[in-house]
Write an enzyme that holds these catalytic residues in place. Sequence first.
Site, short mmCIF file in Angstrom:
data_model
loop_
_atom_site.label_atom_id
_atom_site.label_comp_id
_atom_site.label_asym_id
_atom_site.label_seq_id
_atom_site.Cartn_x
_atom_site.Cartn_y
_atom_site.Cartn_z
N ARG A 33 -1.48 8.54 -11.84
CA ARG A 33 -0.82 8.79 -13.13
C ARG A 33 -1.83 9.14 -14.21
NH1 ARG A 33 1.81 2.89 -12.89
NH2 ARG A 33 1.53 3.36 -10.68
N LYS A 71 -9.32 -1.11 -2.80
CA LYS A 71 -8.26 -1.34 -1.81
C LYS A 71 -8.82 -2.16 -0.65
CE LYS A 71 -5.58 2.91 -2.46
NZ LYS A 71 -4.31 2.27 -2.84
N1 BES Z 1 -2.46 6.63 -3.64
C1 BES Z 1 -1.91 5.36 -3.94
C2 BES Z 1 -0.46 5.24 -3.49
C3 BES Z 1 -0.23 5.03 -2.03
C4 BES Z 1 -0.53 3.83 -1.43
C5 BES Z 1 0.37 6.00 -1.28
C6 BES Z 1 -0.27 3.64 -0.09
C7 BES Z 1 0.65 5.82 0.05
C8 BES Z 1 0.33 4.63 0.66
C9 BES Z 1 -1.95 5.11 -5.43
O1 BES Z 1 -3.02 5.67 -6.10
C10 BES Z 1 -2.02 3.63 -5.62
O2 BES Z 1 -3.00 3.07 -5.23
N2 BES Z 1 -0.98 3.06 -6.20
C11 BES Z 1 -0.93 1.67 -6.41
C12 BES Z 1 -0.34 1.43 -7.76
C13 BES Z 1 -0.41 0.01 -8.21
C14 BES Z 1 -1.84 -0.40 -8.44
C15 BES Z 1 0.39 -0.13 -9.47
C16 BES Z 1 -0.05 1.07 -5.32
O3 BES Z 1 0.96 1.67 -4.97
O4 BES Z 1 -0.41 0.01 -4.81
MN MN Z 2 -4.71 4.34 -6.07
#
Ligand code: BES
Ligand code: MN
Length: 498
Positions: free
Chosen positions: A353, A279
């Site tokens: 997931r 990230k």
């Molecule tokens: N934990 C995150 C989701 C999230 C991101 C919650 C920002 C709250 C604020 C999750 O694990 C994630 O990183 N999801 C990705 C999925 C994508 C790679 C398909 C996302 O939402 O960017």
């Molecule tokens: Mn994630």
Amino acid sequence: MEYFTTTSKASRRAADCVVVGVYERGKLGAGAADIDAASKGEIRRQIKSGDVSGRLGRSAVLTNVPGVRAGRVVVVGLGKSGELGVAQFRRAMAAAVQSVSRSKSKEILSYLTLEDVAGSDAYYLARHTVQAIGDGLYRFDEMKSGRRKGGMPLRKVGLATSKRSDAARSMRGAEHGDAIVMGMSLAKDLGNLPPNVCTPAYLARTAQRLAGKYRKLTARIINETEMKRLGMHSLLSVTAGTREPAKLIVMQYKGVARGQPVVLVGKGVTFDSGGISLKPGPAMDEMKFDMCGAASVIGVMATVAALKLPINVNVVVPAVENLPGGRATKPGDIVTSMSGQTIEILNTDAEGRLILCDALTYCRRFKPAAVIDVATLTGACVVALGHHHTAVMGNNDELAANIIAAGRNADDRAWQLPLGEDYAQQLKSNFADMANVGGRDAGAITAGCFLAKFTDGMDWAHLDIAGTAWKSGQKKGATGRPVPMLSEWLLARCGALP
Ligand code: BES
Ligand code: MN
Ligand code: ZN
């Protein structure tokens, strides 16, 4: 906390602090009218002078009001008369709590419970009063050094009722509210703890500590060796880059001798760096909140156990840390889930997931009456619904509708998003049974579609709490949602609502 109800007048009670309300345009609420009469017009004078206002969320503390026995009178704005709903009621009560939270009051006696609140009754008003107080007095200062600031030494909460026949409902509401506050506070604490403290092992110890406290509650921790034996290679792929051992936490509450359990599954990523699909840096600290699903289902378990509800509830929490490293999972890796289905991991940041799918497969052994998973699953959910509604998806519209109705009663709202084959197509993989990401469009929904592939034959709902589990900015912190919604759903399900 001690709770009591009273039918006596606001001016007659020698409480530390009584709370009364006024509406816009000078209409006085029940408690305020009595205090105004007893004090020969003090409230109206204060409205005229501008020190007291009926605007929703405003509040003023009056001390030594003549003819009134209470030491403090908190007058809060209730907004436009006729527009007082549960959300407004909670805002008004929150403002009252805020204005005395630095005082040394040991007792709060609220007369707001006498108002007509659309869609509510003595039970819910008592519950929301107790919850507003619990929310308002919650502090997280465990990690600050030095002497703790003494919070408000509140010990007693009184609830005015108009008729004696409401007292029992009101007391029941207070009891339920108290247990919900306890579950929410636990969920908030776990969420707010830093990720070097709140690790998978810490979550596991929390579950065990809770089980030690309640007779009908047990906890079992499954370690990585056993996960391997179970074939949970999807879950294990997420933990490959970290040195923190993953834990699968299984809690069982047996409130009745017979009956299939409800199973609550909570995403427990104690820190989500994204893994190799790292990230960006800004606000990455907030990914310590990526275990708020786990925290909320553990919190609900605490509420259920404290209330000794006549229902069977299991909690399953896959707890991991998602870090990059020499052994971390790479984009392109293919793993076999516990269900036997293969997954091409195209983005290691779609890790929630990957742990939930194996946890859902694990749930099958319980032959659940219903399964609800709770997860801070997608940023796309925040784009879709913002920070007000939790997203609900699932394979049973009646279950989803019941959850949404529970959210409305608990003022912890949810909104349904569709699932379906059209969206599921986006998860196609050239090399495995499915990919773990479905592209940018409808990201919250394709995440739900992914989970749906592991729930065949079970009644299942998925709650994406990415937007509702915590607040960013100045008031950064966990909210304790959706503990109220899930508690309400369980209370309704086991017939514990009056
Ligand atoms: N934990 C995150 C989701 C999230 C991101 C919650 C920002 C709250 C604020 C999750 O694990 C994630 O990183 N999801 C990705 C999925 C994508 C790679 C398909 C996302 O939402 O960017
Ligand atoms: Mn994630
Ligand atoms: Zn995550």
